[in-house]
Design a protein around this motif. Structure first.
Motif, PDB file in Angstrom:
ATOM      1  N   LEU A 145       5.437  -7.139  -8.594  1.00 45.46           N
ATOM      2  CA  LEU A 145       5.602  -5.552  -8.585  1.00 45.46           C
ATOM      3  C   LEU A 145       5.718  -5.305 -10.015  1.00 45.46           C
ATOM      4  CD1 LEU A 145       8.092  -5.496  -5.637  1.00 45.46           C
ATOM      5  CD2 LEU A 145       5.654  -4.601  -5.832  1.00 45.46           C
ATOM      6  N   VAL A 146       6.367  -6.022 -10.954  1.00 42.43           N
ATOM      7  CA  VAL A 146       6.543  -5.807 -12.527  1.00 42.43           C
ATOM      8  C   VAL A 146       4.939  -5.672 -12.935  1.00 42.43           C
ATOM      9  CG1 VAL A 146       7.160  -6.519 -14.499  1.00 42.43           C
ATOM     10  CG2 VAL A 146       8.567  -6.675 -12.595  1.00 42.43           C
ATOM     11  N   GLY A 147       4.101  -6.453 -12.683  1.00 44.76           N
ATOM     12  CA  GLY A 147       2.782  -6.317 -13.092  1.00 44.76           C
ATOM     13  C   GLY A 147       2.240  -5.348 -12.555  1.00 44.76           C
ATOM     14  N   LEU A 148       2.214  -4.811 -11.397  1.00 44.52           N
ATOM     15  CA  LEU A 148       1.564  -3.679 -10.730  1.00 44.52           C
ATOM     16  C   LEU A 148       2.144  -2.322 -11.544  1.00 44.52           C
ATOM     17  CD1 LEU A 148       1.614  -4.263  -7.133  1.00 44.52           C
ATOM     18  CD2 LEU A 148      -0.393  -4.047  -8.337  1.00 44.52           C
ATOM     19  N   LEU A 149       3.639  -2.201 -11.631  1.00 41.93           N
ATOM     20  CA  LEU A 149       4.256  -1.282 -12.466  1.00 41.93           C
ATOM     21  C   LEU A 149       3.748  -1.124 -13.916  1.00 41.93           C
ATOM     22  CD1 LEU A 149       6.201   1.008 -11.427  1.00 41.93           C
ATOM     23  CD2 LEU A 149       7.857  -0.496 -12.623  1.00 41.93           C
ATOM     24  N   ALA A 150       3.550  -2.023 -14.624  1.00 36.23           N
ATOM     25  CA  ALA A 150       3.014  -2.063 -16.086  1.00 36.23           C
ATOM     26  C   ALA A 150       1.708  -1.678 -16.088  1.00 36.23           C
ATOM     27  CB  ALA A 150       3.295  -3.606 -16.522  1.00 36.23           C
ATOM     28  N   SER A 151       0.892  -2.093 -15.027  1.00 37.07           N
ATOM     29  CA  SER A 151      -0.650  -1.486 -15.042  1.00 37.07           C
ATOM     30  C   SER A 151      -0.679  -0.155 -14.690  1.00 37.07           C
ATOM     31  CB  SER A 151      -1.538  -2.700 -14.257  1.00 37.07           C
ATOM     32  OG  SER A 151      -1.177  -2.959 -13.094  1.00 37.07           O
ATOM     33  N   ARG A 152       0.338   0.357 -13.782  1.00 40.47           N
ATOM     34  CA  ARG A 152       0.208   1.699 -13.292  1.00 40.47           C
ATOM     35  C   ARG A 152      -0.695   1.625 -12.013  1.00 40.47           C
ATOM     36  NH1 ARG A 152       0.150   6.263 -18.127  1.00 40.47           N
ATOM     37  NH2 ARG A 152       1.891   5.336 -19.355  1.00 40.47           N
ATOM     38  N   ALA A 153      -0.556   0.383 -11.295  1.00 40.22           N
ATOM     39  CA  ALA A 153      -1.599   0.271 -10.269  1.00 40.22           C
ATOM     40  C   ALA A 153      -0.560   0.402  -8.848  1.00 40.22           C
ATOM     41  CB  ALA A 153      -2.264  -1.000 -10.436  1.00 40.22           C
ATOM     42  N   MET A 154       0.659   0.589  -8.891  1.00 46.33           N
ATOM     43  CA  MET A 154       1.525   0.791  -7.947  1.00 46.33           C
ATOM     44  C   MET A 154       1.197   1.580  -6.640  1.00 46.33           C
ATOM     45  SD  MET A 154       4.497  -0.906  -6.784  1.00 46.33           S
ATOM     46  CE  MET A 154       5.737  -1.303  -7.776  1.00 46.33           C
ATOM     47  N   THR A 155       0.961   1.266  -5.611  1.00 48.78           N
ATOM     48  CA  THR A 155       0.504   2.172  -4.333  1.00 48.78           C
ATOM     49  C   THR A 155       1.109   1.291  -3.252  1.00 48.78           C
ATOM     50  OG1 THR A 155      -1.424   1.133  -3.707  1.00 48.78           O
ATOM     51  CG2 THR A 155      -1.686   2.920  -5.224  1.00 48.78           C
ATOM     52  N   PRO A 156       1.381   1.965  -2.242  1.00 52.14           N
ATOM     53  CA  PRO A 156       1.962   1.489  -1.022  1.00 52.14           C
ATOM     54  C   PRO A 156       1.154   0.079  -0.436  1.00 52.14           C
ATOM     55  CG  PRO A 156       2.180   3.662  -0.607  1.00 52.14           C
ATOM     56  CD  PRO A 156       1.402   3.527  -1.690  1.00 52.14           C
ATOM     57  N   PHE A 157      -0.174   0.154  -0.711  1.00 50.14           N
ATOM     58  CA  PHE A 157      -1.039  -0.803  -0.425  1.00 50.14           C
ATOM     59  C   PHE A 157      -1.071  -1.860  -1.259  1.00 50.14           C
ATOM     60  CE2 PHE A 157      -2.325   3.227   1.105  1.00 50.14           C
ATOM     61  CZ  PHE A 157      -2.527   2.850   2.470  1.00 50.14           C
ATOM     62  N   SER A 158      -0.798  -1.754  -2.477  1.00 57.94           N
ATOM     63  CA  SER A 158      -0.731  -2.834  -3.435  1.00 57.94           C
ATOM     64  C   SER A 158       0.464  -3.549  -3.483  1.00 57.94           C
ATOM     65  CB  SER A 158      -1.199  -2.257  -4.937  1.00 57.94           C
ATOM     66  OG  SER A 158      -0.199  -1.287  -5.475  1.00 57.94           O
ATOM     67  N   ALA A 159       1.611  -2.651  -3.391  1.00 56.95           N
ATOM     68  CA  ALA A 159       2.927  -3.203  -3.270  1.00 56.95           C
ATOM     69  C   ALA A 159       3.177  -4.251  -1.976  1.00 56.95           C
ATOM     70  CB  ALA A 159       3.900  -2.269  -3.338  1.00 56.95           C
ATOM     71  N   ALA A 160       2.413  -3.948  -0.956  1.00 56.23           N
ATOM     72  CA  ALA A 160       2.423  -4.733   0.066  1.00 56.23           C
ATOM     73  C   ALA A 160       1.736  -5.930  -0.053  1.00 56.23           C
ATOM     74  CB  ALA A 160       1.702  -4.103   1.395  1.00 56.23           C
ATOM     75  N   LEU A 161       0.815  -5.974  -0.934  1.00 55.23           N
ATOM     76  CA  LEU A 161       0.148  -7.327  -1.149  1.00 55.23           C
ATOM     77  C   LEU A 161       0.635  -8.022  -2.113  1.00 55.23           C
ATOM     78  CD1 LEU A 161      -3.568  -6.004  -1.881  1.00 55.23           C
ATOM     79  CD2 LEU A 161      -2.980  -7.636  -0.338  1.00 55.23           C
ATOM     80  N   ALA A 162       1.804  -7.269  -2.978  1.00 57.11           N
ATOM     81  CA  ALA A 162       2.891  -8.239  -3.783  1.00 57.11           C
ATOM     82  C   ALA A 162       3.636  -8.783  -2.894  1.00 57.11           C
ATOM     83  CB  ALA A 162       3.135  -7.282  -4.740  1.00 57.11           C
ATOM     84  N   TYR A 163       4.051  -8.293  -1.613  1.00 56.58           N
ATOM     85  CA  TYR A 163       5.005  -8.780  -0.729  1.00 56.58           C
ATOM     86  C   TYR A 163       4.499  -9.933   0.089  1.00 56.58           C
ATOM     87  CZ  TYR A 163       8.887  -5.632  -1.424  1.00 56.58           C
ATOM     88  OH  TYR A 163       9.833  -4.761  -1.980  1.00 56.58           O
ATOM     89  N   VAL A 164       3.447  -9.834   0.533  1.00 62.75           N
ATOM     90  CA  VAL A 164       2.839 -10.730   1.686  1.00 62.75           C
ATOM     91  C   VAL A 164       2.270 -11.967   1.176  1.00 62.75           C
ATOM     92  CG1 VAL A 164       1.056 -10.619   3.575  1.00 62.75           C
ATOM     93  CG2 VAL A 164       2.422  -8.712   3.044  1.00 62.75           C
TER      94      VAL A 164
END
Length: 508
Positions: free
Chosen positions: A223-242
């Motif tokens: 999630l930190v990587g997604l936030l840093a790259s400004r790529a955070m969406t509900p779908f990308s965040a779900a991929l970070a969890y699963v």
């Protein structure tokens, strides 16, 4: 929704040590932040490569025995760290996605954990019980438990994929599609739960706790990587969890393959032994799962994504209190198996007194500062969740106490009693949810959950004299509990200073 033995040959020296340190504390499942639960949530994917597995295996420290009190302290610390990591992931996703996006994320990642645990058929508890009673059949029992867990969770995934479009029709087709895809991570959730039960049955609580921490830690990094790259969406965040359960599962399988050598020999006999206990204890596991997830499943069904997002945030904050009860249960059940009813009652009484007292202190803090925390960390959009937060804090404390008290029935081979009583209490939850959520929104969900928890707690208390034929455990806090806690902490700190990371499990 959740809830996790020692080898049968405890040494005389360890028993003398237990008499000095006092009866064990002990209780321990699940879940906070909507996806990961105290059982450790995983997902589909390939296991670790052979080379990585060997390097991990060689890097593991030697293990030495620890007392049950030390196991509880270590488990509390591990679960506290896990809860803290989950809180950070919740803050990141809540602020980045806002209530509506957080609700969509919850709708996608809820189901693998919920359905895998709901259809576990009591396998983790059954494996713990049977390994304690029949350590010589370790290989066959572990192999059979893994296969049964794989089959039941695969069925759960197929069932969920079938009813998902009808259950959350208010969500977009893309959210529904991803929710159905992520369902196929359910087998990893089940395998992790069975694997941790096997480790804990051998007294290897330290390694079990490491697996507990790995999954949320890897999620946080993603999630930190997604936030840093400004790529955070509900779908990308779900991929970070699963997918983050793949590495812990691979490491776990390597360890268990070496330690237990799982086998499918005499599968029918092993499956029969597991089902003989698992089906009777399944109601307890199911009720624990439903207590943690049914409210979320119904809120996601009855309310819009933004209300679901606010509810998830309040829920994750209140569930921090589960860390203590879940850690105590994790050690109490395997420790209490094969003890006399009087000893089990004494152990359970001390466990519920101490864990509930600490949970009450933590609950007071959350109630006092929760609204400010919601505003400061999660954002102004979540300020409306303060009412349901207070309700959920009370529910968590009472639910945890009931969970600890029910372990006496599990340890004494009477899971069917708690099974029947828990189902009766749970039968109140669903109709109350449908009655109160449309009228009061997320506060109604919290109130329905609280009413059901109170009913289950009353049933458990009444069952001690009725079915176990023993008095209720003493629930009044005592000065000796403080002395016991201080002594246990001193012993734990002494071990830590002597060998910081080597005290890892073993016999009591």
């Amino acid at each position: 929704m959740s809830l996790m033995t020692f080898a049968q040959s405890n040494s005389a020296a360890s028993r003398r040590e237990e008499r000095v340190t006092g009866l064990a504390l002990i209780p321990g499942g699940m879940a906070t932040e909507i996806a990961p639960s105290p059982a450790g949530v995983g997902t589909l994917g390939e296991t670790l490569g052979e080379g990585l597995g060997k390097s991990l295996e060689n890097s593991l420290p030697k293990m030495r025995p620890m007392t049950s009190a030390a196991a509880v302290i270590q488990s509390v610390a591990a679960r506290g760290l896990t809860m803290g990591i989950n809180a950070l992931t919740g803050i990141l996703t809540a602020r980045a996605l806002r209530p509506s996006g957080r609700g969509e994320l919850a709708a996608m990642i809820l189901w693998p954990v919920f359905l895998a645990n709901a259809l576990s058929l009591g396998m983790p508890s059954a494996l713990t019980f049977q390994l304690r009673r029949n350590p010589a059949r370790q290989s066959q029992l572990v192999g059979a438990a893994f296969l049964l867990a794989l089959l039941s969770s695969a069925g759960a995934a197929l069932l969920g994929a079938w009813f998902m479009p009808a259950w959350i029709p208010q969500y977009s087709p893309r959210v529904i599609l991803f929710a159905r895809i992520f369902l196929f991570s359910a087998p990893i959730t089940s395998l992790l739960a069975v694997g941790r039960a096997s480790l804990e049955s051998r007294g290897d609580f330290a390694l079990s706790n490491q697996f507990l921490i790995w999954t949320p830690a890897m999620t946080l990094l993603a999630l930190v990587g997604l936030l840093a790259s400004r790529a955070m969406t509900p779908f990308s965040a779900a991929l970070a969890y699963v997918p983050t359960g793949i590495v812990p599962l691979g490491w776990m399988l390597l360890r268990l393959a070496k330690a237990c050598r799982p086998s499918l020999a005499h599968f029918r006999a092993s499956a029969r032994a597991l089902f003989s206990y698992g089906i009777r204890s399944y109601g307890i596991d199911l009720c624990g799962t439903m207590a943690v997830y049914v409210d979320q499943a119904l809120v996601v069904r009855l309310l819009q994504p933004d209300r679901m997002g606010a509810y998830v945030v309040a829920l994750s904050l209140s569930r921090i209190l589960y860390a203590l009860h879940s850690s105590v249960v994790m050690v109490l059940f395997p420790k209490a198996v094969s003890c006399s009813a009087q000893i089990v009652a004494q152990m359970t009484g001390r466990a519920v007194r101490m864990s509930t007292a600490v949970a009450v202190l933590g609950g007071v803090g959350i109630v006092a500062f929760g609204p400010a925390v919601l505003n400061l960390f999660y954002g102004k959009a979540y300020r409306g969740a303060d009412v349901v937060l207070r309700i959920l804090v009370v529910e968590v404390i009472l639910s945890g106490a009931g969970w600890v008290l029910s372990q006496a029935f599990m340890a004494l081979g009477r899971p069917g009693v708690i099974n029947a009583l828990q189902i009766t209490g749970l039968a109140l939850t669903v109709p109350l949810m449908f009655l109160l959520i449309p009228r009061f929104g997320i506060a109604g969900a919290g109130a329905a959950l609280l009413c059901s928890t109170i009913a289950r707690l009353i049933f458990v208390l009444a069952s001690y004299p009725l079915f176990l034929k023993i008095p209720l455990p003493d629930l009044v806090p005592k000065v000796e509990d403080l002395r016991f806690a201080a002594q246990a902490i001193a012993i734990g700190l002494g071990r830590f200073r002597a060998a910081p990371w080597s005290a890892a499990g073993g016999t009591d």
